[in-house]
Design an enzyme around this catalytic site. Structure first.
Site, PDB file in Angstrom:
ATOM      1  N   GLY A  36      14.217  -8.726  19.074  1.00  0.00           N
ATOM      2  CA  GLY A  36      12.670  -9.313  20.252  1.00  0.00           C
ATOM      3  C   GLY A  36      12.536  -7.350  20.372  1.00  0.00           C
ATOM      4  CB  SER A  37      13.305  -4.175  19.558  1.00  0.00           C
ATOM      5  OG  SER A  37      13.879  -3.561  18.155  1.00  0.00           O
ATOM      6  CD  GLU A 151      16.654  -8.282  10.531  1.00  0.00           C
ATOM      7  OE1 GLU A 151      18.163  -8.652  10.556  1.00  0.00           O
ATOM      8  OE2 GLU A 151      16.734  -7.956  11.600  1.00  0.00           O
TER       9      GLU A 151
END
Lengths: 270, 676
Positions: A36-37, A151
């Protein structure tokens, strides 16, 4: 090669990215941050999948004379046609990108990411790891000037992670590779620059070695059995503490790692 | 508690809510569009019609030798039923109930909502696999709750839509006579059941609900087996078309299947006719037979659904994992695009729909009208060498002759009733009258053709009379819904393939800095979609032409269409040109489907939602065109037939451009937005 100027993005009341500004050159950039950054939002804005609320992404030195480098992208979730074979998928992306001498190029990529043995298997029949390696390989089709990896190591076993790091390092000599992850160990050995992102803002950024050398005096190994209520992490049999001064009697200064740095930045407030 | 959450899954689905709202609005509009028919001396007319029915049934019964046969029992049943209605008081007129009783819209809409709810209920566990991965034992309970929630959605939607139709009628004409006998509504003057309007609405709702539930459970089972949404939709098309085919093929009042026609109950057929079958020596009416078998079917389907759900798995068996080689797509970028579009399921869908389409044609245009055709052919042949004025005179002579034969039969009927002529003489006269009746119909149709022909001759065109049975059938055929289904089920998954696979993110990134390549890719996709549409439309149209040519013959293709009694907006269109125009219009229709789905796919990522959205918008435009004929030009379905050839070309062009513009505006807006 790529300049991001004052890019902001909000989802209803949540501000995912706040005036993000950074300049990316050739090399490997690691974007680290908790869930969530704003990492994926940033990746999506760079790749054009998301329109920013404000700001711009420029692919050149100056805004007036934009050059158009090619972009490769490996999204967080697999994004491939299940009924294509491995070769077909790579060939399709090559066709879309207008790559010459496709066959040789694809063979080389399949070799680099260890998917040659699956070349004629349909994607729907591949294991998670092979699918992920294929996704990474397609990001490098046509050797684009900018490669975005979101990711990328999810689902890879330790050996595959090492292969991934080797391949990326080898291929990134003349390109910008941006890796967004929260798995610090995946980028520690290969990243040239690191950006720590939290709540949509850069909290720290710079060359990896510079950051770590600045931080060397912050990292301590605690004596066995010692109790310390500050920031600590277990490293094998040792307990490491993050503190600006010697935390307790008997603590020995040690070389900082990226994981220590991550802990220092994001561990404090949690 | 489980039931509550299953219901929540359905009512949290935006599309179900949208469908419910749309259904409510459409039903209300249908109610508003209701027209009141005023009939003078209604009571006397009712008594006369009743007498005629009873008299015919008694005559038929007398002529049947086996008095225990099903037919004899049926005639007795008719006499008994209608005699009981003799005392019905039809003086108090009921008004405002036509929409709730006579139109299929509220029930068909409820069926649509139910089908979608069934698919959502079945697929929700495949999308979020938690239940299937963890609950091995409690699945029966979950499945029962799912079915119950689908039933509740069907019930609520049906109730809401019927209420909306009644509300619309209330606003338009007012509602009165709720407890008057059903026979007091002119449409239901001969309804064989002694019930009030309220009871009729209640019965119609109840029976329709039970049968819609059957259909929804069948869809639920199909959706449990077919995981991909568009395959489930295809399954629904198959189920519905089988039902339509079956009910068209089996109309016999005494056949088992003839009594279990879902279409009869979704429409108002059963309220208008006394059908049924003999069970254990007793004649049982159609609604009772249907209810009994619906109950059995519900039990069987529920059981099947529970077994299917018990065995449902989220992890598919991996095929071809042992290194099996696959043929590579050839032809570069176009080869890959064709491979993306022509998956195995797309080909199966296409073949099945083409076969069903042809079968439906064979059923709808079956050999019932052979006498009509023979007589028609005979007269057209007789007139082929005559001038236009001679043809006119010939028709008048022949019509007078056939009218004489009909009146002679009437005279003989009276004589026969008074015992002044033999039964053989009366039967022969009846046969001649029957033939004269068909001849009259034929001559009336040819006269209409001559009217159209006259208009062309007035304009100085060299027009001639054409044997029009085949041409009229082909041109007046309703929209090709199977062609529409084929195009939607093939084009939409292809248009949305990038979204479905998630590849759109890679594509956007790869081609972000190369707009020309992106434009090339879009052009390539459009070209492939258009080419495949062309093939699909060609094959469907070819099947139509081949069927009508073989069945009725399609002579004189170069003659003016008006010669076949077809008056297009442009009178000068020839028959072959009409076919070309139909083909071209279908292509424009396919273009609309492509443009709309391509536009909508920018906002709606999932194929199920896209298909549902397309069907929803198409459905609304279809209903709007039914209610307001001037809106035919914006009804997308009208592009798949000859309906638009009867409209002014400028109106069609304007309609098409408006639809295209509406589809493309969001793309342009998005284009501007992403240009930050």
């Amino acid at each position: 090669m790529m300049k991001i100027i004052n890019v902001s993005k909000s989802y209803k009341s949540t501000r995912a990215l706040v005036d993000f500004t950074y300049e990316f050159g050739v090399g490997i950039y690691a974007i680290l941050g908790p869930n969530g950054s704003g990492k994926s939002t940033l990746m999506n804005i760079i790749t054009g999948n998301l329109a920013p609320d404000g700001g711009s992404v420029c692919f050149s030195q100056s805004e007036d004379a934009p050059q158009r480098p090619k972009i490769g992208y490996v999204p967080q979730q697999a994004a491939m046609y299940p009924y294509f074979t491995v070769y077909e998928m790579l060939d399709y992306v090559a066709v879309l990108n207008g790559v010459d001498k496709r066959r040789e190029h694809i063979e080389a990529l399949m070799q680099a990411f260890d998917i040659s043995s699956s070349r004629d298997k349909r994607i729907r029949s591949l294991s998670g790891g092979t699918r992920q390696r294929l996704a990474i390989a397609q990001g490098f089709i046509g050797l684009p000037e900018i490669v975005i990896l979101d990711e990328p190591t999810a689902g890879l076993d330790p050996l595959q992670r090492i292969l991934f790091k080797n391949a990326v390092k080898k291929m990134s000599t003349d390109m910008t590779v941006i890796i967004a992850t929260h798995i610090v160990s995946d980028v520690e050995d290969i990243a040239d620059e690191v950006l720590f992102l939290d709540k949509g803002r850069i909290v720290k950024a710079g060359k990896l070695q510079t950051l770590l050398s600045e931080f060397d005096t912050y990292c301590w190994r605690l004596p066995k059995g010692a109790v310390y209520d500050g920031l600590t992490r277990i490293d094998g049999e040792d307990v490491r503490a993050i503190a600006p001064q010697k935390p307790i009697e008997g603590a020995v200064p040690v070389a900082a790692t990226l994981e220590d740095y991550y802990l220092k930045i994001f561990g404090g407030e949690r | 508690m489980l039931f509550k959450y299953e219901l929540l899954k359905l009512f949290r689905n935006r599309l179900i809510i949208i469908m419910l709202c749309a259904g409510f609005v459409i039903s209300f509009a249908v109610g508003i569009g209701e027209q009141v028919t005023e009939v003078e001396n209604y009571g006397t007319r009712f008594a006369k019609r009743l007498d005629t029915v009873i008299y015919s049934a008694k005559t038929n019964y007398r002529q049947i030798d086996d008095k225990e046969s099903e037919m004899a029992l049926y005639q007795l049943g008719v006499v008994e039923k209608y005699s009981a209605l003799a005392d019905v008081d039809v003086s108090s007129r009921a008004r405002g109930f036509e929409a709730a009783l006579s139109t299929a819209y509220p029930y068909a809409l409820s069926l649509a909502v139910g089908i979608f709810a069934a698919i959502v209920a079945a697929h929700s566990e495949y999308r979020s696999s938690l239940v299937l991965l963890t609950n091995k034992k409690g699945r029966y309970k979950i499945c029962v709750c799912k079915m119950a929630s689908v039933a509740l959605v069907v019930f609520i939607s049906g109730l809401a839509f019927v209420a909306a139709a009644l509300a619309g009628a209330f606003v338009c004409t007012g509602v009165s006579g709720f407890f008057a006998p059903i026979q007091s509504i002119p449409t239901y003057m001969l309804c064989p059941y002694d019930m009030s309007v309220a009871a009729a609405i209640l019965c119609r709702f109840g029976i329709a609900f039970v049968l819609i539930l059957c259909a929804c459970l069948a869809v639920f089972c199909a959706a449990l087996m077919l995981r991909r949404f568009h395959l489930a939709v295809f399954g629904v098309v198959l189920i519905c078309s089988t039902e339509i085919l079956r009910s068209s093929l089996v109309e016999d009042a005494f056949s088992f299947f003839g009594n279990f026609a879902i279409t009869d109950f979704i429409s108002n057929e059963w309220l208008l006719r006394y059908k049924g079958m003999k069970i254990a020596g007793v004649f049982v009416s159609q609604p009772l037979v249907a209810l009994f078998f619906a109950a059995v079917l519900i039990a069987v389907l529920a059981l099947a659904a529970m077994l299917l759900f018990k065995r449902a798995r989220t992890v598919l068996t991996v095929k071809n994992a042992s290194g099996e080689k696959h043929a590579r797509a050839r032809g570069g970028a176009y080869g890959y695009e064709i491979k993306k579009m022509l998956s195995g399921s797309a080909i199966v869908i296409f073949i099945c729909l083409l076969v069903i389409h042809t079968l439906t044609l064979a059923v709808v245009y079956r050999d019932d009208g052979r006498d009509y055709e023979k007589i028609y052919k005979y007269h057209v042949l007789q007139m082929s060498e005559m001038s236009f004025d001679e043809q006119r005179a010939y028709i008048i002579d022949e019509r007078i002759r056939s009218a004489e034969q009909v009146s002679e039969a009437r005279r003989l009927k009276e004589k026969f009733t008074n015992g002044e002529c033999t039964e053989a003489e009366y039967s022969a006269a009846l046969q001649r009258a029957g033939l004269a009746d068909i001849t009259n119909n034929v001559l009336r149709d040819i006269d209409k053709q001559l009217d159209s022909l006259g208009k062309l001759i007035e304009q100085g065109m060299d027009a001639k009379l054409v044997y029009a049975v085949g041409w009229a059938g082909l041109i007046n055929k309703p929209q090709d819904f199977f062609l529409i289904a084929a195009l939607v089920l093939i084009l939409v998954p292809y248009v949305n393939a990038e979204n479905d696979s998630g590849f759109i993110r890679v594509l956007n990134a790869n081609l972000r800095t190369n707009r020309k390549a992106m434009a090339r890719h879009r052009r390539r996709k459009a070209a492939v979609a258009f080419a495949v549409s062309l093939v699909v439309i060609s094959l469907f149209n070819a099947a139509d032409v081949a069927f009508f040519a073989l069945r009725f013959g399609l002579p004189s293709a170069t003659a003016y269409a008006a010669g076949a009694g077809v008056e297009f907006a442009c009178l000068g269109i020839r028959l072959w040109q009409a076919l070309v125009c139909k083909f071209a219009l279908s292509l424009l229709g396919a273009l609309l489907i492509m443009a709309f789905s391509s536009c909508a796919s920018r906002r709606v990522n999932s194929t199920p939602k896209l298909v549902a959205l397309l069907l929803g918008v198409g459905g609304v435009l279809f209903v709007a065109a039914k209610l307001v004929p001037q809106l035919t030009v914006v009804d997308v379905t009208s592009y798949f037939g000859c309906a638009l050839l009867f409209e002014a070309p400028w109106a069609v062009l304007l309609g098409h451009l408006s639809l295209l513009a509406v589809s493309c505006v969001p793309i342009a807006v998005e284009h501007i937005k992403t240009d930050v």
